[in-house]
Design an enzyme around this catalytic site. Structure first.
Site, PDB file in Angstrom:
ATOM      1  N   ALA A 183     -36.481 -78.441  12.935  1.00 11.59           N
ATOM      2  CA  ALA A 183     -35.015 -78.447  12.901  1.00 11.59           C
ATOM      3  C   ALA A 183     -34.451 -77.073  13.258  1.00 11.59           C
ATOM      4  O   ALA A 183     -33.485 -76.981  14.035  1.00 11.59           O
ATOM      5  CB  ALA A 183     -34.530 -78.877  11.518  1.00 11.59           C
TER       6      ALA A 183
ATOM      7  N   VAL B  94     -45.502 -82.298   9.820  1.00  8.51           N
ATOM      8  CA  VAL B  94     -45.667 -83.636  10.412  1.00  8.51           C
ATOM      9  C   VAL B  94     -44.428 -83.903  11.275  1.00  8.51           C
ATOM     10  O   VAL B  94     -43.527 -83.080  11.317  1.00  8.51           O
ATOM     11  CB  VAL B  94     -45.826 -84.735   9.338  1.00  8.51           C
ATOM     12  CG1 VAL B  94     -47.236 -84.838   8.839  1.00  8.51           C
ATOM     13  CG2 VAL B  94     -44.863 -84.515   8.184  1.00  8.51           C
TER      14      VAL B  94
ATOM     15  N   LYS C 233     -44.903 -92.616  24.869  1.00  6.35           N
ATOM     16  CA  LYS C 233     -44.762 -93.649  23.834  1.00  6.35           C
ATOM     17  C   LYS C 233     -43.831 -94.751  24.336  1.00  6.35           C
ATOM     18  O   LYS C 233     -42.668 -94.490  24.650  1.00  6.35           O
ATOM     19  CB  LYS C 233     -44.198 -93.010  22.557  1.00  6.35           C
ATOM     20  CG  LYS C 233     -43.883 -94.013  21.466  1.00  6.35           C
ATOM     21  CD  LYS C 233     -43.257 -93.356  20.248  1.00  6.35           C
ATOM     22  CE  LYS C 233     -42.748 -94.392  19.264  1.00  6.35           C
ATOM     23  NZ  LYS C 233     -41.978 -93.805  18.160  1.00  6.35           N
TER      24      LYS C 233
ATOM     25  N   THR D 275     -37.436 -91.572  13.293  1.00 12.33           N
ATOM     26  CA  THR D 275     -36.013 -91.315  13.520  1.00 12.33           C
ATOM     27  C   THR D 275     -35.537 -89.912  13.120  1.00 12.33           C
ATOM     28  O   THR D 275     -34.405 -89.553  13.435  1.00 12.33           O
ATOM     29  CB  THR D 275     -35.176 -92.348  12.742  1.00 12.33           C
ATOM     30  OG1 THR D 275     -35.734 -92.504  11.432  1.00 12.33           O
ATOM     31  CG2 THR D 275     -35.170 -93.679  13.449  1.00 12.33           C
TER      32      THR D 275
HETATM   33  P1  FAD Z   1     -39.563 -77.978   7.624  1.00 13.40           P
HETATM   34  O1  FAD Z   1     -40.536 -78.329   8.665  1.00 13.40           O
HETATM   35  O2  FAD Z   1     -39.987 -78.160   6.201  1.00 13.40           O
HETATM   36  O3  FAD Z   1     -39.157 -76.471   7.849  1.00 13.40           O
HETATM   37  C1  FAD Z   1     -38.506 -75.712   6.843  1.00 13.40           C
HETATM   38  C2  FAD Z   1     -38.421 -74.261   7.286  1.00 13.40           C
HETATM   39  O4  FAD Z   1     -37.627 -73.569   6.349  1.00 13.40           O
HETATM   40  C3  FAD Z   1     -39.754 -73.539   7.356  1.00 13.40           C
HETATM   41  O5  FAD Z   1     -39.802 -72.720   8.507  1.00 13.40           O
HETATM   42  C4  FAD Z   1     -39.744 -72.634   6.112  1.00 13.40           C
HETATM   43  O6  FAD Z   1     -40.478 -71.453   6.292  1.00 13.40           O
HETATM   44  C5  FAD Z   1     -38.259 -72.357   6.031  1.00 13.40           C
HETATM   45  N1  FAD Z   1     -37.824 -71.942   4.693  1.00 13.40           N
HETATM   46  C6  FAD Z   1     -37.811 -72.699   3.567  1.00 13.40           C
HETATM   47  N2  FAD Z   1     -37.364 -71.972   2.526  1.00 13.40           N
HETATM   48  C7  FAD Z   1     -37.074 -70.744   3.032  1.00 13.40           C
HETATM   49  C8  FAD Z   1     -36.597 -69.544   2.473  1.00 13.40           C
HETATM   50  N3  FAD Z   1     -36.327 -69.421   1.166  1.00 13.40           N
HETATM   51  N4  FAD Z   1     -36.433 -68.475   3.281  1.00 13.40           N
HETATM   52  C9  FAD Z   1     -36.715 -68.541   4.590  1.00 13.40           C
HETATM   53  N5  FAD Z   1     -37.170 -69.659   5.185  1.00 13.40           N
HETATM   54  C10 FAD Z   1     -37.354 -70.738   4.404  1.00 13.40           C
HETATM   55  N6  FAD Z   1     -39.944 -87.207  12.170  1.00 13.40           N
HETATM   56  C11 FAD Z   1     -39.977 -87.823  13.366  1.00 13.40           C
HETATM   57  O7  FAD Z   1     -39.011 -87.752  14.131  1.00 13.40           O
HETATM   58  N7  FAD Z   1     -41.095 -88.525  13.740  1.00 13.40           N
HETATM   59  C12 FAD Z   1     -42.164 -88.689  12.918  1.00 13.40           C
HETATM   60  O8  FAD Z   1     -43.157 -89.307  13.305  1.00 13.40           O
HETATM   61  C13 FAD Z   1     -42.101 -88.117  11.616  1.00 13.40           C
HETATM   62  N8  FAD Z   1     -43.117 -88.281  10.729  1.00 13.40           N
HETATM   63  C14 FAD Z   1     -42.979 -87.777   9.457  1.00 13.40           C
HETATM   64  C15 FAD Z   1     -43.934 -88.082   8.488  1.00 13.40           C
HETATM   65  C16 FAD Z   1     -43.774 -87.634   7.172  1.00 13.40           C
HETATM   66  C17 FAD Z   1     -44.768 -88.020   6.134  1.00 13.40           C
HETATM   67  C18 FAD Z   1     -42.671 -86.801   6.850  1.00 13.40           C
HETATM   68  C19 FAD Z   1     -42.507 -86.266   5.448  1.00 13.40           C
HETATM   69  C20 FAD Z   1     -41.739 -86.477   7.817  1.00 13.40           C
HETATM   70  C21 FAD Z   1     -41.860 -86.981   9.107  1.00 13.40           C
HETATM   71  N9  FAD Z   1     -40.882 -86.732  10.069  1.00 13.40           N
HETATM   72  C22 FAD Z   1     -40.950 -87.342  11.288  1.00 13.40           C
HETATM   73  C23 FAD Z   1     -39.770 -85.807   9.793  1.00 13.40           C
HETATM   74  C24 FAD Z   1     -40.036 -84.466  10.474  1.00 13.40           C
HETATM   75  O9  FAD Z   1     -41.236 -83.924  10.009  1.00 13.40           O
HETATM   76  C25 FAD Z   1     -38.894 -83.500  10.189  1.00 13.40           C
HETATM   77  O10 FAD Z   1     -37.672 -84.095  10.483  1.00 13.40           O
HETATM   78  C26 FAD Z   1     -39.003 -82.255  11.059  1.00 13.40           C
HETATM   79  O11 FAD Z   1     -40.265 -81.708  10.979  1.00 13.40           O
HETATM   80  C27 FAD Z   1     -37.979 -81.228  10.661  1.00 13.40           C
HETATM   81  O12 FAD Z   1     -38.323 -80.571   9.484  1.00 13.40           O
HETATM   82  P2  FAD Z   1     -37.435 -79.338   9.052  1.00 13.40           P
HETATM   83  O13 FAD Z   1     -37.460 -78.336  10.127  1.00 13.40           O
HETATM   84  O14 FAD Z   1     -36.128 -79.852   8.592  1.00 13.40           O
HETATM   85  O15 FAD Z   1     -38.182 -78.792   7.751  1.00 13.40           O
END
Ligand code: FAD
Length: 505
Positions: free
Chosen positions: A17, A48, A79, A346
């Site tokens: 994200a 993931v 896909k 999604t």
């Molecule tokens: P994260 O990947 O958790 O990143 C969080 C970031 O915040 C990290 O860089 C961390 O270091 C940082 N951070 C946190 N706290 C702090 C802090 N205090 N200070 C500084 N930095 C901080 N989505 C799909 O579209 N297709 C899929 O097939 C899919 N499969 C999935 C399967 C599972 C089991 C799960 C749980 C999720 C899946 N998703 C899927 C969702 C997908 O993984 C997420 O939408 C995507 O990875 C985005 O994650 P994110 O960046 O929001 O969070």
């Protein structure tokens, strides 16, 4: 006007994200705005998220990313949709492809004609035989669709399956080359304006202080800013989407590189298999109220069809959405704004949309509450649409072999979704509230795949010349078979793009 303009954006979080937000903002704002991304070396990413929807192509295209380079760098495969196994009942198998049943005929979706023909022709081949993406998936073939005029042989779309970590790195390179400043550090504290409550700075544990005008919370499930600071609240949808746990494990590549994600229903959830160029991603999504973690781990490994490459990793989540994703000068994007389990891949799609809305409703420094309200309305609507489609998968089940499936069959669902099911059961019609997302073909695929056959077919189709319709179907069917026969194997096409043969780890 420019005196009110946002001068500095701080993105907290460097997962998918964070970098998916940084890249288009850098492209759009250029040197006119400073962009900083803080990511923590101590707190990892969720690690993931490998399967996507076709909209990822538009996202990449808007950034000007070269398709072949993207496939090479992210170890991507193509896909066509999802191969559902044991959903509905054990032994069941059906394919949910992207834009599946070919072009509509006289403004009615093609599956409605199939329903009519199948009613009086017991020998009629399955509705899937009318879908080119299903035929390609079964033959393990792939080429991108061609031409502008929709016809039976190009009425499909496609997405990618990729290594999420490599994708984040790829976008990081893109964003930093366009001026985004990357800071490694962990945010430990947040400063707010005493009167407005706006966030003025984040403070890192090592004492550094980063000021900004707009803060994007990409900190994953914890929602450090949106929840930690603003207590946005969370709408919990566990009662209709009970899965709250997952275990994920990579495994060696299978002999065949399938152009689809596989989803196999299990006694307390389901298991994914996502083929990439260098490995398979696998995961078991389940509800821990119906199965212990130990048992879930055994189920996962028993369902992995190639050698696991490491020990499974445990994940927990609560399905639902943040009540507000944009509060004051803080916008949550990614898992910090909500999570719907990955059954229809999604989450990344919702990130793409959220970044698009942020650009569309980009604020000044005062962050007009109307802009925030519109963003929040769109986010709420999107999460609810996706939720309903995922709930449908569970609600339609005929499985009675476990407590989990009995719960799903009997659970309460939103009235709008019940109406869609009733409408299809009685009259074979589908109404779609989500104009941009899953369309009638997707709903039809799920209903037909679960064995629902409507009590009544469309009376206007009933009046048509049935022999002519049947002839049309047979011609389309024959053309699909002939065209798919000439397509390259999926693995051969990927190897041609990357310039490297597919190799097992
Ligand atoms: P994260 O990947 O958790 O990143 C969080 C970031 O915040 C990290 O860089 C961390 O270091 C940082 N951070 C946190 N706290 C702090 C802090 N205090 N200070 C500084 N930095 C901080 N989505 C799909 O579209 N297709 C899929 O097939 C899919 N499969 C999935 C399967 C599972 C089991 C799960 C749980 C999720 C899946 N998703 C899927 C969702 C997908 O993984 C997420 O939408 C995507 O990875 C985005 O994650 P994110 O960046 O929001 O969070």
């Amino acid at each position: 006007m420019l005196d009110k303009a946002i001068r500095k954006i701080v993105i907290v979080g460097g997962g998918t994200a964070g970098w998916m937000t940084a890249a288009p903002l850098a492209l759009k704002l250029g040197a006119s705005c400073e962009i900083v991304l803080v990511e923590s070396p101590e707190i990892g990413t969720v690690g993931v998220g490998e399967s996507t929807l076709p909209t990822i192509r538009y996202y990449n295209h808007a950034l000007g990313i070269d398709g072949a380079d993207f496939v090479r760098r992210t170890k991507a495969t193509f896909k066509l949709g999802i191969d559902f196994r044991d959903w509905g009942h054990i032994g069941n198998r059906f394919f949910h492809g992207f834009s599946d049943f070919g072009p509509s005929i006289e403004n009615r979706p093609a599956f409605m004609y199939w329903l009519r023909l199948a009613r009086d022709n017991p020998d009629m081949p399955s509705y899937e035989e009318w879908s080119i993406s299903t035929a390609m998936a079964h033959a393990i073939k792939f080429v991108p669709p061609h031409g502008d005029q929709p016809g039976p042989t190009n009425a499909y779309s496609y997405a990618f399956q990729f290594d999420a970590g490599l994708y984040a790195l790829y976008l990081r390179e893109y964003a930093t080359a366009r001026g985004v400043q990357r800071i490694e550090g962990t945010v430990g504290d947040v400063e707010q304006h005493p009167e407005t409550g706006f966030i003025t700075a984040v403070k890192l544990r090592d004492g550094r202080r980063i000021e900004g005008d707009l803060f994007v919370d990409c900190t994953g499930f914890r929602g450090l800013l949106i929840e930690g600071v603003y207590k946005a609240g969370y709408e919990d949808w566990s009662a209709m989407l009970p899965c709250n746990s997952a275990q994920a494990v990579p495994s060696a590549l299978a002999d065949q590189l399938t152009p689809y994600t596989r989803s196999t229903a299990k006694p307390a959830g389901w298991q994914w298999r996502i083929p990439l160029q260098h490995r398979n991603g696998n995961g078991h999504v389940y509800c821990d109220a119906f199965m212990s973690d130990e048992e879930a781990g055994r189920v996962l490994l028993a369902g992995v069809d190639t050698e696991p490459l490491e020990a499974p990793r445990q994940l927990r989540f609560t399905t639902g959405r943040r009540r507000k994703s944009w509060i004051k000068n803080c916008v949550a994007v990614g898992l910090s704004s909500g999570f719907l389990e990955p059954l229809e891949s999604t989450s990344i799609n919702i990130i793409e949309l959220a970044v698009g809305w942020l650009i569309q409703y980009f604020p000044d420094r005062d962050c007009s509450p109307e802009l925030a309200e519109e963003f929040n309305r769109l986010a709420a609507q999107r999460y609810e649409f996706v939720r309903d489609f995922i709930v449908l998968h569970y609600k339609l089940t005929n499985r009675t072999d476990s407590e989990f499936w009995r719960y799903c069959a009997n659970m309460a669902i939103p009235d709008t979704l019940q109406h869609q099911i009733d409408l299809f059961r009685t009259s074979g019609r589908i109404t779609i509230y989500d104009r941009e997302g899953f369309q009638a073909d997707s709903y039809a695929s799920m209903m037909l795949g679960h064995g629902i056959r409507p009590e009544r077919t469309d009376p206007l189709i009933d009046r048509m010349d049935q022999a002519r319709l049947l002839d049309h179907f047979h011609k389309v069917h024959a053309t699909i078979r002939q065209v798919v026969g000439t397509m390259p194997d999926h693995a051969a096409l990927v190897a041609q793009i990357t310039g490297e043969p597919i190799r097992k780890l």
